[in-house]
Design an enzyme around this catalytic site. Structure first.
Site, PDB file in Angstrom:
ATOM      1  CG  ASP A 145      -1.988  -1.042   1.190  1.00 34.98           C
ATOM      2  OD1 ASP A 145      -2.260  -1.549   0.089  1.00 34.98           O
ATOM      3  OD2 ASP A 145      -2.540  -1.360   2.259  1.00 34.98           O
ATOM      4  CE  LYS A 146       0.581   8.431  -2.070  1.00 35.76           C
ATOM      5  NZ  LYS A 146      -0.340   9.423  -2.673  1.00 35.76           N
TER       6      LYS A 146
END
Length: 331
Positions: A145-146
């Site tokens: 995930d970012k």
């Protein structure tokens, strides 16, 4: 334009590659042009007609028509010309390990692995040409995930992409994440398993939700967890070992335990947050153990950095972090 037909042997690093992707690395042509060349028999495999999705094996001979074929030097120069000095430094500094098959990056929180909605224009996948040797473009084999930091593997060539992809889809690749949770999990160690699918939270935002096995899009998810240390009952340092690789799996499973990961605005349990902790999602891909044929498994670990390091220091976890074997916690 080259004036002669080229017959090129597929090398072991390209084992398992689709024919159309193999051709695109050699000819400056579109997918439509490749399909036309295949239909007319100008591209052949071992002397026979083939389809775009044909999987190549080492030793096969591919016939290429007399079109311009960029050299490795031309490919490298073309990719390097589009990268800024800032991006090149950023990518090089993330590399913590490399060999003939892969790069291991220590991805900081805040940069997306791939482009997409709300991900921004700058992402890891868009800068992979910087790590290219001019022959093959490096390829993503999994995602973070970012806002998740830590280990991200990049395949150097098509054969390693297939090998690593298979490992991530299996349970042979051992993975350990570190997280800080709001509250301490009860029991302090165990396994979370459930069926999950995409749904909506109370605010109408897309998120994972628990579901029944026969629901549309249902995926089974399994996570082992161990509480390494606690800051009273307000927070805990938790080691997580996912047995499956589902979207938001670790974040969702900690939420299901009632101890959401600190800084997780999508799955956060509403409760008191400890004083003095840093902002941001406190989830870090700490270690990977990669099985290899006829060799010892490759163990990769990356240290905490940024906001998680500051929070570990605030909560008194930092002095315990050095020398902690992430896999021994699960023995």
């Amino acid at each position: 334009m080259n004036s002669q037909v080229i017959n090129e042997t597929v090398n072991p690093k390209e084992e398992g590659t689709r024919l159309d992707r193999w051709v695109k690395r050699r000819l400056n042509v579109t997918q439509g042009q490749i399909e036309k060349l295949l239909r007319s028999g100008q591209i052949r495999v071992d002397g026979s007609r083939a389809k775009a999705n044909t999987r190549l094996e080492a030793g096969m001979v591919v016939r290429l028509p007399p079109l311009h074929q960029p050299t490795a030097a031309e490919k490298k120069a073309r990719s390097a010309s589009t990268a800024s000095a800032k991006d090149e430094q950023f990518m090089r500094e993330m590399v913590i390990y490399e060999d003939d098959d892969l790069f291991a990056l220590n991805k900081p929180a805040g940069i997306a692995v791939q482009g997409g909605t709300k991900q921004g224009d700058r992402h890891i996948d868009g800068m992979l040409d910087i790590l290219s040797d001019g022959e093959y473009r490096p390829k993503l084999v999994h995602r973070l995930d970012k806002e998740t930091s830590g280990l991200l593997l990049i395949a150097r060539h098509p054969a390693s992409a297939a090998w690593l992809g298979d490992l991530f889809r299996s349970r042979d690749m051992q993975k350990v994440y570190w997280a800080v949770t709001v509250g301490a999990p009860k029991p302090p160690a165990g396994q979370v398993r459930c069926w999950m699918t995409k749904g909506e939270g109370s605010e109408g935002r897309e998120r994972m939700v628990q579901c029944a096995q026969n629901d549309e899009g249902a995926r089974h998810a399994i996570t082992d967890y161990v509480t390494v240390s606690q800051a009273g009952q307000k927070a805990a340092w938790v080691a997580l070992r996912p047995q499956t690789g589902r979207m938001h799996q670790l974040r969702f499973h900690m939420h299901e335990l009632g101890t959401s990961i600190l800084g997780d605005d999508k799955y956060m349990t509403r409760r008191e947050v400890p004083q003095g902790v840093a902002n941001g999602l406190h989830l870090h891909a700490r270690a990977l153990q990669i099985p290899r044929k006829n060799k010892k498994p490759l163990l990769l670990q990356v240290p905490l950095s940024g906001h998680m390091k500051r929070t570990f220091d605030t909560l008194g976890f930092l002095e315990q972090e050095a020398g902690k074997d992430p896999f021994e916690l699960f023995i």
